[in-house]
Design a protein around this motif. Structure first.
Motif, PDB file in Angstrom:
ATOM      1  N   PRO A 299       4.137   6.607  -8.747  1.00  0.00           N
ATOM      2  CA  PRO A 299       3.820   6.910  -7.411  1.00  0.00           C
ATOM      3  C   PRO A 299       3.510   5.747  -6.490  1.00  0.00           C
ATOM      4  CG  PRO A 299       1.918   7.356  -8.639  1.00  0.00           C
ATOM      5  CD  PRO A 299       2.941   6.941  -9.532  1.00  0.00           C
ATOM      6  N   PRO A 300       3.960   5.751  -5.183  1.00  0.00           N
ATOM      7  CA  PRO A 300       3.634   4.486  -4.260  1.00  0.00           C
ATOM      8  C   PRO A 300       2.086   4.565  -3.880  1.00  0.00           C
ATOM      9  CG  PRO A 300       5.549   5.796  -3.446  1.00  0.00           C
ATOM     10  CD  PRO A 300       4.893   6.331  -4.623  1.00  0.00           C
ATOM     11  N   ARG A 301       1.451   3.500  -4.166  1.00  0.00           N
ATOM     12  CA  ARG A 301       0.138   3.295  -4.138  1.00  0.00           C
ATOM     13  C   ARG A 301      -0.292   3.251  -2.797  1.00  0.00           C
ATOM     14  NH1 ARG A 301      -1.026  -1.871  -7.727  1.00  0.00           N
ATOM     15  NH2 ARG A 301       0.861  -2.571  -6.552  1.00  0.00           N
ATOM     16  N   SER A 302       0.271   3.234  -1.606  1.00  0.00           N
ATOM     17  CA  SER A 302      -0.049   3.270  -0.513  1.00  0.00           C
ATOM     18  C   SER A 302       0.915   3.801   0.665  1.00  0.00           C
ATOM     19  CB  SER A 302      -0.756   1.885   0.095  1.00  0.00           C
ATOM     20  OG  SER A 302       0.211   0.882   0.002  1.00  0.00           O
ATOM     21  N   PHE A 303       0.592   4.000   1.797  1.00  0.00           N
ATOM     22  CA  PHE A 303       1.639   4.189   2.999  1.00  0.00           C
ATOM     23  C   PHE A 303       2.573   2.817   3.172  1.00  0.00           C
ATOM     24  CE2 PHE A 303      -1.170   7.885   3.939  1.00  0.00           C
ATOM     25  CZ  PHE A 303       0.070   8.827   3.868  1.00  0.00           C
ATOM     26  N   ALA A 304       1.803   2.037   3.141  1.00  0.00           N
ATOM     27  CA  ALA A 304       2.548   0.674   3.441  1.00  0.00           C
ATOM     28  C   ALA A 304       3.718   0.435   2.075  1.00  0.00           C
ATOM     29  CB  ALA A 304       1.599  -0.768   3.258  1.00  0.00           C
ATOM     30  N   GLU A 305       3.566   0.633   1.031  1.00  0.00           N
ATOM     31  CA  GLU A 305       4.570   0.811  -0.021  1.00  0.00           C
ATOM     32  C   GLU A 305       5.554   1.829   0.398  1.00  0.00           C
ATOM     33  OE1 GLU A 305       3.348   1.039  -4.037  1.00  0.00           O
ATOM     34  OE2 GLU A 305       2.151  -0.749  -3.991  1.00  0.00           O
ATOM     35  N   PHE A 307       6.692   2.831   3.257  1.00  0.00           N
ATOM     36  CA  PHE A 307       7.597   2.552   4.445  1.00  0.00           C
ATOM     37  C   PHE A 307       8.255   1.084   3.843  1.00  0.00           C
ATOM     38  CE2 PHE A 307       4.045   4.600   6.827  1.00  0.00           C
ATOM     39  CZ  PHE A 307       5.079   5.792   7.363  1.00  0.00           C
ATOM     40  N   GLY A 308       7.605   0.429   3.055  1.00  0.00           N
ATOM     41  CA  GLY A 308       8.240  -0.668   2.604  1.00  0.00           C
ATOM     42  C   GLY A 308       9.517  -0.582   1.532  1.00  0.00           C
ATOM     43  N   ASP A 309       9.397   0.581   1.065  1.00  0.00           N
ATOM     44  CA  ASP A 309      10.355   0.922  -0.073  1.00  0.00           C
ATOM     45  C   ASP A 309      10.774   2.319   0.010  1.00  0.00           C
ATOM     46  OD1 ASP A 309      12.503   1.081  -1.981  1.00  0.00           O
ATOM     47  OD2 ASP A 309      11.243   0.352  -3.516  1.00  0.00           O
ATOM     48  N   PRO A 310      11.308   2.852   1.015  1.00  0.00           N
ATOM     49  CA  PRO A 310      11.385   4.620   1.072  1.00  0.00           C
ATOM     50  C   PRO A 310      12.439   5.113   0.085  1.00  0.00           C
ATOM     51  CG  PRO A 310      12.808   3.261   2.859  1.00  0.00           C
ATOM     52  CD  PRO A 310      11.813   2.300   2.105  1.00  0.00           C
ATOM     53  N   PHE A 311      13.031   4.199  -0.407  1.00  0.00           N
ATOM     54  CA  PHE A 311      14.059   4.841  -1.732  1.00  0.00           C
ATOM     55  C   PHE A 311      13.122   5.072  -2.872  1.00  0.00           C
ATOM     56  CE2 PHE A 311      16.760   4.104  -5.220  1.00  0.00           C
ATOM     57  CZ  PHE A 311      17.917   5.124  -5.146  1.00  0.00           C
ATOM     58  N   HIS A 312      12.197   4.336  -3.343  1.00  0.00           N
ATOM     59  CA  HIS A 312      11.142   4.497  -4.166  1.00  0.00           C
ATOM     60  C   HIS A 312      10.567   5.703  -3.994  1.00  0.00           C
ATOM     61  CE1 HIS A 312       7.199   3.157  -6.053  1.00  0.00           C
ATOM     62  NE2 HIS A 312       7.833   4.108  -7.078  1.00  0.00           N
ATOM     63  N   ALA A 313       9.991   6.019  -2.841  1.00  0.00           N
ATOM     64  CA  ALA A 313       9.184   7.226  -2.678  1.00  0.00           C
ATOM     65  C   ALA A 313      10.102   8.410  -2.643  1.00  0.00           C
ATOM     66  CB  ALA A 313       8.788   6.956  -1.033  1.00  0.00           C
ATOM     67  N   LEU A 314      11.381   8.349  -2.278  1.00  0.00           N
ATOM     68  CA  LEU A 314      12.346   9.476  -2.176  1.00  0.00           C
ATOM     69  C   LEU A 314      12.455   9.935  -3.781  1.00  0.00           C
ATOM     70  CD1 LEU A 314      14.008  11.618  -0.833  1.00  0.00           C
ATOM     71  CD2 LEU A 314      15.750   9.702  -0.863  1.00  0.00           C
ATOM     72  N   VAL A 315      12.997   8.908  -4.587  1.00  0.00           N
ATOM     73  CA  VAL A 315      13.210   9.129  -5.785  1.00  0.00           C
ATOM     74  C   VAL A 315      12.096   9.581  -6.503  1.00  0.00           C
ATOM     75  CG1 VAL A 315      13.813   8.107  -8.133  1.00  0.00           C
ATOM     76  CG2 VAL A 315      15.095   7.330  -6.055  1.00  0.00           C
ATOM     77  N   TYR A 316      10.878   9.229  -6.349  1.00  0.00           N
ATOM     78  CA  TYR A 316       9.463   9.680  -7.211  1.00  0.00           C
ATOM     79  C   TYR A 316       9.308  11.075  -6.706  1.00  0.00           C
ATOM     80  CZ  TYR A 316       4.858  10.464  -7.673  1.00  0.00           C
ATOM     81  OH  TYR A 316       3.442  11.006  -8.005  1.00  0.00           O
TER      82      TYR A 316
END
Length: 396
Positions: A299-305, A307-316
């Motif tokens: 999981p992304p550890r913060s909202f900054a992560e 917005f910094g890497d939305p592809f990572h968030a989407l795949v997760y």
């Protein structure tokens, strides 16, 4: 209660990612947590679901034998895990520990594991509310929340002494700083320790889960031999409870563990780098994934992560939702809670659905149970994602 005879280690905890879901604490008697219970339960359910062992849950003798076999397998797994932990050097080099200390540590872990199995058995016998697995996890989470909210341990952050507990730190910062607005802002958003925002996010997730627990479909049923006696068979949204996220987290945690071990030994290997790349986080004192497959299932550890890497968030998000839905559908087939199994249980209890034949009961239940299992599993995954994104204490 700490384990006696272990050597302190400042290295990263290889089981850090699975401790929350397994109700485990490093270096204590609860080192193994509920891992033996979950593993033995999954093994026995899979064996029964695959018809490798024949179990008739309607017979008391079969239920007693099945429960006893599950506890025996749990004790064997506890002993194996205790030996594996000691031999792996988790509590220090075996040569330095010595045979006496090693045996003593194994005995402590085994005894604690047996106590956990006995407590789970006690709850299964009806001497408490809920299941043992859920209660152990809830107890561990509650302890973490209370500790991170009201801990009086002090931290030196470079900007002065602060308290670890979020609530204690709020009052301390407010009364000790001249800039009151800045003090409140720091208490709400500080990154180096628990903050008020994380505490509020935890309460929000708690109330959302309670709200969703009330979602269910009641199917009317009646007794065949008693006229006018009607009842309802409830199918809850969370039909498989928290089992999907437990299975998903256990799978991902094992992937983390083996990826860390491989990366430490074979950093230059292309396949190992594709599985996962790790980096030491000095602030957190843990290894964090920075590349490979394990990076995208973390999981992304913060909202900054985010917005910094939305592809990572989407795949997760996609991985968690799909895996929880699939694990939930898989679990109803191996745990004896599918539409076919429920229809058999209702028939054995001399119950039927008004307006439908006995042969149609499975078809009617098939309209609801697989959907509730898959959608409920996805909802559990979505709540976990929201909790992780909001930074809830103890993770989703």
């Amino acid at each position: 209660i700490p384990l006696y005879g272990i050597m302190t280690s400042k290295s990263a905890d290889p089981f850090y990612w699975m401790r929350v879901i397994l109700a485990s604490n490093r270096g204590t008697l609860m080192e193994l947590g509920i891992s033996p219970i979950i593993t033995s339960g999954m093994m026995m359910q899979l064996l029964a679901g695959a018809k490798i062992i024949e179990v008739d849950q309607s017979l008391k003798e079969d239920r007693v034998l099945f429960s006893g076999a599950q506890k025996l397998v749990g004790m064997a797994i506890t002993l194996l895990e205790a030996v594996a932990y000691v031999l792996s050097g988790m509590y220090g080099d075996l040569k330095v520990l010595g045979a006496g200390n090693a045996i003593l540590i194994i005995m402590q872990l085994f005894a604690a594991g047996v106590v956990v199995l006995m407590l789970d058995e006690l709850l299964q016998k009806g001497y408490g509310m809920g299941s043992g697995i859920s209660l152990f996890i809830a107890t561990n989470i509650c302890e973490t929340i209370v500790w991170k909210a009201f801990s009086f341990i002090t931290l030196n952050t470079g900007r002065g002494v602060e308290f670890e507990g979020a609530v204690i730190a709020l009052f301390h910062l407010f009364f000790s700083r001249s800039d009151k607005f800045g003090a409140i802002k720091e208490a709400f958003y500080r990154q180096n320790a628990p903050n008020i925002t994380s505490l509020l996010a935890t309460l929000l997730v708690f109330f959302v889960v309670i709200f969703f627990q009330g979602f269910r479909v009641d199917l009317p049923v009646k007794y065949q031999k008693i006229r006018g006696q009607m009842g309802n068979y409830p199918i809850k949204l969370f039909y498989t409870s928290n089992i999907p996220i437990i299975l998903q987290t256990a799978l991902v945690s094992n992937l983390y563990f083996f990826s860390q071990l491989l990366y430490k030994r074979f950093k230059s290997n292309m396949f190992v780098n594709m599985v996962g790349q790790w980096q030491e986080d000095e602030a957190a004192g843990q290894s964090v994934p920075v590349g490979g497959l394990v990076y995208y299932v973390s999981p992304p550890r913060s909202f900054a992560e985010i917005f910094g890497d939305p592809f990572h968030a989407l795949v997760y998000v996609v991985i968690v939702l799909v895996s929880c839905a699939l694990f939930s559908k898989f679990w109803i087939d191996v745990s004896g809670s599918s539409a076919r199994d429920v229809a058999k249980q209702l028939k054995d209890q001399q119950m039927m659905m008004p307006g439908f034949r006995d042969t149609d009961m499975t078809k009617v239940l098939n309209r609801y149970i697989p959907t509730a299992a898959a959608f409920g599993g996805a909802c559990i995954g979505a709540l976990t994602i929201v909790a992780d994104f909001l930074g809830a204490i103890g993770s989703g």
